[in-house]
Design a protein around this motif. Structure first.
Motif, short mmCIF file in Angstrom:
data_model
loop_
_atom_site.label_atom_id
_atom_site.label_comp_id
_atom_site.label_asym_id
_atom_site.label_seq_id
_atom_site.Cartn_x
_atom_site.Cartn_y
_atom_site.Cartn_z
N GLN A 195 17.44 -58.04 -31.21
CA GLN A 195 18.45 -58.24 -32.25
C GLN A 195 18.31 -57.34 -33.34
N ARG A 196 19.64 -56.68 -33.79
CA ARG A 196 19.69 -55.73 -35.00
C ARG A 196 20.96 -55.78 -35.84
N GLU A 197 20.93 -55.48 -36.75
CA GLU A 197 22.07 -55.41 -37.73
C GLU A 197 22.19 -54.00 -38.57
N LEU A 236 19.26 -47.94 -33.31
CA LEU A 236 20.08 -48.00 -34.10
C LEU A 236 21.39 -47.17 -33.98
N LEU A 269 13.56 -49.63 -33.48
CA LEU A 269 14.99 -50.29 -33.35
C LEU A 269 16.05 -49.33 -32.87
N GLN A 289 16.13 -57.36 -41.23
CA GLN A 289 16.20 -57.59 -39.82
C GLN A 289 15.41 -58.89 -39.52
N ASN A 307 10.80 -54.77 -40.17
CA ASN A 307 11.24 -54.61 -41.30
C ASN A 307 10.95 -53.30 -41.99
#
Ligand code: NOJ
Ligand code: CA
Length: 700
Positions: free
Chosen positions: A112-114, A67, A65, A135, A139
């Motif tokens: 999609q990511r947080e 980030l 991901l 996520q 994960n």
């Protein structure tokens, strides 16, 4: 919560929150956080109205991901906390944890990511960490690098050691950003360690600006993640996080949810505040050990220095073992006669400890496996439940108990941490069966067989796991060659001390200049106590393995002061009993000095030059003062305002005698007793490379 502490700025015409700021409780530090045009989070930090860190990027590089970019701020949460906690041991009986917090929740699409970044601003600095929630997408993350930047403003002074994945046992350079390349190029490479190519330094790192602001950069609560080094750009004065990788180039394997360690900056324009700061401990979790009554700070002597200096004593029992690698029955080997971990000699140390009120005796070289330990060939396995034939453990166990002395176990793994982990339960049970409750561990050499670096994620986990499993057996730990500490001793208070820097043993391997112990408290010690091994009385040494002699970078009186300036709850008196017996009046200070404190006052300090500190005994009203200087003579001013008014006090001063000098006259000391008053300013001369140690008792 005061509204004025937090301000949310809305950029004109943009409906998203783009910038947030908070201040420290006293307002001296201002943190700004924003997301730039690429969606990369950034922060900056001002101190007393001037920038300390300019806009610096944040984020983590992973294989799965992105980030580091594409983010927008979803929400922010703020919190003000003011609380105190009581350490099991340490420099203070109570620590204040006072900060304003800002949690910035970020999100991005496609994929999609947080990510949440949590900041805590204290009066003495900043901590922030990345929090990776569960996520929608993958994960498990494979971390390849971390983006975190620290962009400084000018050609600051730097106190640094070279970036290295395996060792921190270096002398410190006092340099600047622009001169850093030259300073780092001057270091010799350790054969068994991996120095980082490029311009990289280790943390804790100390900076000093031209305005006289000091910054300690380090990390707190290093768990499940590799240690952080810093890549430096000497032209732009910027630094970037450099995570220690494994041999495949991966820094960390993470499973969500996961919080990284805190990245920390301790900031003050008063050098004494850097020493007094408890910021790193505050950012660690409270003790995981509920009943801590078995954790006992201690002083110890050891069958140890004999192997470094003198007449070539060895950890190994036999010399002919290498020639007979297949032999596993040690009684079939010829003893070399130079093995001090034998019953008679250990008994001598137990007697010495008992006679002088010293709590413990460390014995190195007591167990099978030392015959080729330093060659790292590893055709011998260290066994942690197999004493050598000349070490009568049942006898010594009972003898020590009778004398009220604790034996301290030694587990040298020669960096075979994987094998040690497998033996650990057996080893700890063996310790308990034989009445041991403290262990010194060691990881000399390259990590085999997993080929991990000393400060990689796997080794960070290993070191913490050893402390955690030791707690299950009520065992206290002092680890050598483990990842440098990040305040985990708060969470695992049985992890009393670590080495993780160039210790006193180097006095027999090239020497430590007097300035060395004037920089360690500003750097390495911010993560936790160091097993520095003070107490060297015979300062003329024959060097380890070389047949050469050298002069330790210290006077005798200074060695006493180190018990105050290098505080540790597991503190060695490193020299040989016969050397202490030559100077019984000076040894009295080592017998008296506590290892646990209810209060500490840093009176004077300048990195690499001098430190004067006063501490109050946790178990009495006695105060102790330690003052050290670099290789220049100095007069310390000891302001006795800390003494409660109304009392009468007597100070016993252990000081350099006139004419003392670390090079030419190191053992010249004198002891005098004087009456002192609260508020009085004692002028205390210190010799070049010298120091003074004072015990202050209330007499009425
Ligand atoms: C290095 C450690 O720092 C030292 O204290 C120990 O004696 C040797 N390794 C042998 O384990
Ligand atoms: Ca070491």
């Amino acid at each position: 919560m005061k509204k004025t502490l937090f301000s949310l700025f809305m950029l004109a015409g943009v409906m998203e929150m783009m910038a947030v700021s908070i201040t420290s409780p006293n307002g001296a530090l201002l943190l700004n956080v924003n997301v730039n045009a690429q969606g990369t989070p950034e922060y900056s930090l001002d101190y007393k109205g001037k920038p300390i860190v300019k806009d610096s990027k944040l984020g983590i590089m992973t294989q799965e991901l992105p980030l580091t970019e594409g983010f927008h701020i979803v929400s922010t949460d703020t919190l003000s906390v003011d609380r105190t906690w009581e350490p099991v041991w340490g420099e203070y009986s109570e620590v204040r944890d006072h900060f304003n917090e800002l949690a910035v929740k970020l999100a991005a699409e496609n994929p999609q990511r947080e990510l949440t970044i949590r900041f805590r601003v204290f009066d003495d600095g900043l901590g922030f960490r990345y929090e990776l929630p569960v996520q929608d997408g993958p994960n498990y993350l494979t971390v390849t690098d971390e983006l975190t930047e620290f962009n400084y403003t000018d050609n600051h002074k730097l106190f640094a050691i070279p970036g290295d994945y395996d060792t921190d046992e270096y002398l410190w350079s006092e340099t600047t950003f622009e001169e850093l390349p030259e300073a780092m190029a001057s270091y010799a490479r350790h054969s068994e360690a991996q120095r980082v190519d490029g311009l990289t330094v280790q943390t804790p790192l100390l900076l000093k600006t031209k305005d006289g602001v000091y910054v300690n950069a380090h990390e707190a609560a290093l768990i499940g993640y590799p240690a952080m080094l810093l890549d430096v750009d000497p032209q732009t004065y910027s630094m970037k996080s450099h995570l220690v990788p494994d041999r495949l180039g991966v820094s960390a394997y993470l499973q969500m949810p996961f919080n990284t360690p805190w990245r920390t900056l301790i900031v003050s324009d008063d050098a004494r505040d850097i020493l007094a700061s408890q910021l790193i401990l505050n950012l660690n979790e409270p003790s995981k050990i509920e009943d801590t009554s078995w954790i006992k700070p201690m002083k110890f002597v050891g069958v140890w220095w004999e192997m470094f200096t003198g007449n070539q004593k060895t950890w190994a029992y036999s010399d002919d073992h290498l020639a007979k690698p297949g032999v596993t029955d040690y009684t079939k080997l010829t003893p070399n006669g130079r093995h001090p971990a034998n019953t008679e000699n250990v008994k001598r140390y137990i007697d010495f400890a008992a006679a002088n009120g010293i709590d413990g005796v460390l014995v190195e070289g007591w167990n099978e496996g030392w015959e080729d330990w330093a060659s790292y060939r590893k055709n011998r396995q260290f066994l942690f439940d197999k004493p050598y034939p000349d070490f009568d453990l049942p006898y010594l166990r009972d003898y020590a108990a009778e004398k009220g002395v604790k034996l301290i176990m030694h587990h040298e793994t020669a960096a075979n941490a994987a094998d040690y982990a497998l033996q650990l339960d057996r080893a700890f049970q063996f310790m308990k069966d034989n009445n041991y409750d403290a262990v010194k561990t060691g990881y000399v050499g390259a990590i085999i067989p997993r080929s991990e670096h000393h400060t990689s994620q796997w080794m960070v986990d290993h070191a913490r796991d050893v402390a955690e499993r030791a707690a299950e057996y009520q065992i206290m730990v002092d680890s050598h060659e483990a990842p440098r500490p990040t305040g985990l001793c708060r969470t695992y208070p049985n992890w009393l001390a670590q080495e993780s820097a160039r210790g006193g043993e180097f006095e027999s391997m090239g020497g430590n200049p007097p300035s060395h112990t004037c920089i360690l408290p500003f750097t390495r010690l911010k993560g936790g106590p160091m097993d520095y091994t003070p107490g060297l009385f015979e300062t003329r040494l024959s060097y380890y393995g070389e047949g050469k002699t050298g002069q330790a970078g210290t006077t005798l009186a200074r060695q006493l002061a180190l018990y105050l300036t290098m505080p540790s709850p597991m503190q060695m008196a490193c020299d040989l009993p016969e050397n202490y017996e030559r100077f019984p009046d000076a040894f009295q200070f080592i017998k008296d000095v506590p290892v646990d404190w209810s209060d500490s006052k840093y009176l004077e300090a300048e990195p690499n030059q001098y430190i004067t500190v006063a501490r109050r005994d946790k178990h009495s009203d006695d105060w102790y003062v330690g003052a050290i200087t670099d290789d220049k003579a100095r007069t310390a001013t000891i302001d006795l305002s800390f003494l409660p008014r109304g009392g009468k006090y007597e100070a016993t001063i252990y000081e350099d005698a006139p004419g003392a000098d670390w090079k030419s006259n190191p053992q010249a000391y004198r002891i005098r007793t004087v009456k002192v008053k609260p508020g009085q300013k004692l002028k205390q001369p210190l010799a070049p490379g010298g120091g003074a140690a004072i015990r202050i008792q209330r007499v009425s």
